[in-house]
Design an enzyme around this catalytic site. Structure first.
Site, PDB file in Angstrom:
ATOM      1  N   LYS A 112       0.820  -1.086   0.012  1.00 28.03           N
ATOM      2  CA  LYS A 112      -0.108  -0.053   0.144  1.00 28.03           C
ATOM      3  C   LYS A 112       0.886   1.291   0.047  1.00 28.03           C
ATOM      4  O   LYS A 112       1.765   1.239   0.839  1.00 28.03           O
ATOM      5  CB  LYS A 112      -0.831  -0.268   1.181  1.00 28.03           C
ATOM      6  CG  LYS A 112      -2.074   0.956   1.062  1.00 28.03           C
ATOM      7  CD  LYS A 112      -2.862   0.820   2.475  1.00 28.03           C
ATOM      8  CE  LYS A 112      -3.879   2.007   2.896  1.00 28.03           C
ATOM      9  NZ  LYS A 112      -4.654   1.506   3.751  1.00 28.03           N
ATOM     10  N   HIS A 114      -0.263   4.451   0.488  1.00 31.80           N
ATOM     11  CA  HIS A 114      -0.737   5.414   1.191  1.00 31.80           C
ATOM     12  C   HIS A 114      -1.393   5.198   2.493  1.00 31.80           C
ATOM     13  O   HIS A 114      -1.174   4.095   2.995  1.00 31.80           O
ATOM     14  CB  HIS A 114      -1.956   6.028   0.298  1.00 31.80           C
ATOM     15  CG  HIS A 114      -3.135   4.820   0.030  1.00 31.80           C
ATOM     16  ND1 HIS A 114      -3.167   4.018  -0.738  1.00 31.80           N
ATOM     17  CD2 HIS A 114      -4.210   4.959   0.932  1.00 31.80           C
ATOM     18  CE1 HIS A 114      -4.118   3.366  -0.644  1.00 31.80           C
ATOM     19  NE2 HIS A 114      -4.929   3.758   0.189  1.00 31.80           N
TER      20      HIS A 114
END
Length: 232
Positions: A112, A114
């Site tokens: 991921k 963010h």
């Protein structure tokens, strides 16, 4: 090398109950199924069909009972994406219910970029880590999990699986004289706990020898083991 496998005794009550449970749920099926190695197997095990709350909870009980009986020591649970995520969470819940509360974590297939970011979710990977998965075909998922765990500074210590097929693994499309479980145990050095194995399945089929259909399945599974099986 010392034996790193710790598994419930062959054909014990837990393993037999698990085989019956898997059959009742349609998770364990007989017929003709093509494996990842390209073999035509007379049986198939699909843990994805433990697909409601009651089934998943009962599955977690089997894992927890097998782990507690094995006396394998571990500090946390890790579930490799994707099936292992649900399994690790369910097993952690059941272990806590039985008085053994441990943290758990899992990985994403893609990191991921963010929010909290990264490829790992859950508790920080620390200490001796138990990897929970359904079956092992080639040990690939195990190697990926081991790399993630070591990269986080923890110790990949053991694996828990539902079913050990006890058959030859493949490397570069060729059969090799060891199973994926033996590879993880003897080469990668992890302890392995299986709820049940192929021998337990055969014992169950033998116990139902009064059933002509079970006898038919047993002969086909025996023939498959004679061709692809490994000892231990």
């Amino acid at each position: 090398m010392t034996d790193q496998t710790v598994t419930p005794a062959g054909s014990d009550a837990l393993a037999q109950d698990f085989v019956r449970f898997a059959l009742d749920c349609g998770v364990l099926r007989f017929g003709e199924f093509k494996t990842k190695a390209g073999r035509m197997s007379p049986y198939f095990f699909n843990a994805g069909l433990f697909d409601d709350g009651a089934r998943l909870g009962r599955l977690a009980q089997f894992y927890a009972q097998a782990l507690l009986a094995s006396r394998i020591e571990f500090d946390m649970v890790f579930g490799p994406a994707y099936k292992g995520i649900v399994l690790a969470a369910a097993v952690a819940v059941e272990l806590a219910r039985q008085g053994r509360n441990v943290p758990f974590a899992y990985n994403r297939k893609e990191a991921k970029d963010h929010g909290e970011g990264g490829a790992l979710v859950g508790a920080p990977l620390r200490g001796r880590v138990l990897i929970v998965d359904d079956v092992m075909s080639a040990g690939t998922a195990a190697r990926e999990s081991i790399a993630l765990i070591r990269g986080a500074g923890a110790t990949p210590y053991a694996m828990a699986i539902a079913l050990d097929r006890q058959e030859m693994a493949t490397e570069n499309g060729q059969d090799v004289p060891h199973s994926a479980v033996q590879y993880v145990r003897e080469v990668l050095g992890l302890k392995v706990c299986a709820i049940a194995n192929l021998q337990d399945l055969l014992h169950y089929l033998s116990a139902g020898s009064g059933d002509a259909q079970l006898r038919q399945h047993r002969e086909r599974v025996l023939a498959y083991r004679a061709r692809y099986g490994v000892a231990g």
